[in-house]
Design a protein around this motif. Structure first.
Motif, mmCIF file in Angstrom:
data_model
loop_
_atom_site.group_PDB
_atom_site.id
_atom_site.type_symbol
_atom_site.label_atom_id
_atom_site.label_comp_id
_atom_site.label_asym_id
_atom_site.label_seq_id
_atom_site.Cartn_x
_atom_site.Cartn_y
_atom_site.Cartn_z
ATOM 1 N N GLN A 1 -12.320 -0.779 -0.118
ATOM 2 C CA GLN A 1 -12.634 0.310 0.811
ATOM 3 C C GLN A 1 -14.108 0.663 0.748
ATOM 4 O O GLN A 1 -14.732 0.958 1.765
ATOM 5 C CB GLN A 1 -11.774 1.535 0.498
ATOM 6 C CG GLN A 1 -10.347 1.366 0.995
ATOM 7 C CD GLN A 1 -9.486 2.570 0.691
ATOM 8 O OE1 GLN A 1 -9.746 3.323 -0.246
ATOM 9 N NE2 GLN A 1 -8.450 2.752 1.474
ATOM 10 N N ASP B 1 -8.140 -1.842 7.872
ATOM 11 C CA ASP B 1 -8.475 -0.627 7.127
ATOM 12 C C ASP B 1 -9.639 0.098 7.784
ATOM 13 O O ASP B 1 -9.702 1.323 7.775
ATOM 14 C CB ASP B 1 -8.823 -0.964 5.671
ATOM 15 C CG ASP B 1 -7.611 -1.460 4.896
ATOM 16 O OD1 ASP B 1 -6.491 -1.044 5.234
ATOM 17 O OD2 ASP B 1 -7.788 -2.267 3.976
ATOM 18 N N LYS C 1 0.820 -1.219 0.000
ATOM 19 C CA LYS C 1 0.000 0.000 0.000
ATOM 20 C C LYS C 1 0.849 1.262 0.000
ATOM 21 O O LYS C 1 0.487 2.270 -0.599
ATOM 22 C CB LYS C 1 -0.926 0.002 1.221
ATOM 23 C CG LYS C 1 -2.103 -0.939 1.065
ATOM 24 C CD LYS C 1 -2.914 -1.055 2.328
ATOM 25 C CE LYS C 1 -3.769 0.162 2.538
ATOM 26 N NZ LYS C 1 -4.675 0.003 3.692
#
Length: 199
Positions: free
Chosen positions: A84, A123, A23
């Motif tokens: 996400q 996340d 990431k």
């Protein structure tokens, strides 16, 4: 190529550190991870498959494996954006013991420590983490989990421990992270949230 040495690191740390490396380097295509056990190579291969990243593994010598990853930066960005968008639901975590499962005591304790560390790397973080019964040992008597829970608290996660439970185990004065709550509030939170409970 980005490389990371995860020799001596147990699950889930190699996967977490690899995901973080990927990431943090969105334009990089090739990654190389050193691990010291086959379980880590399998977990990295599963992670790569989920992220649509090519992976291969090579045994360099006894106890040393090289996992190579190759990603398509554009495709990876799309996958991360989709993930996400899907991972936006709120949740709370409820922990009622200082170990995870009913196996060997030391191993079960280290499993739960690994769970809490993995929680810090999600996340989407939980809104709250609630501790009751023997779970309160993790907020008052376990240096590893206290450090990870402080990390969560710094990110805005509410850490709550049952006051009655702390009193029962004579830990009220040792509480090192978060706040004391009561069973009425715990019930209220659990009935009104999606709950993840590892033990």
């Amino acid at each position: 190529m980005k490389k990371i040495d995860c020799l001596g690191k147990v699950c889930p740390i190699p996967v977490i550190e690899t995901k973080k490396l990927i990431k943090e380097n969105p334009d990089e295509t090739y990654f190389e991870i050193l691990v010291d056990n086959e379980v880590a190579t399998q977990n990295l291969a599963k992670m790569a498959k989920e992220l649509k990243i090519e992976s291969s593994c090579e045994k360099i010598k006894d106890g040393v494996y090289r996992v190579s990853l190759k990603k398509n930066p554009e495709e990876f960005c799309e996958i991360m954006e989709d993930a996400q968008a899907m991972n936006t639901s709120s949740y709370v975590v409820a922990i009622s013991d200082d170990r995870m499962g009913n196996g060997d005591e030391d191993f079960s304790k280290s499993l739960l420590e690994g769970f809490i560390y993995a929680l810090t790397e999600q996340d989407v973080l939980p809104e709250k983490v609630i501790f009751y019964n023997r779970g309160v040992f993790l907020t008052s008597d376990n240096e590893k989990t206290i450090e990870d829970l402080k990390n969560l608290a710094d990110k805005g996660v509410e850490i709550l421990s049952c006051g009655l439970c702390l009193g029962n185990y004579k830990l009220k004065e040792k509480l090192a992270v978060g706040e004391i709550t009561n069973m009425y509030k715990i019930v209220e939170i659990l009935r009104s949230h999606h709950v993840v409970s590892p033990c």
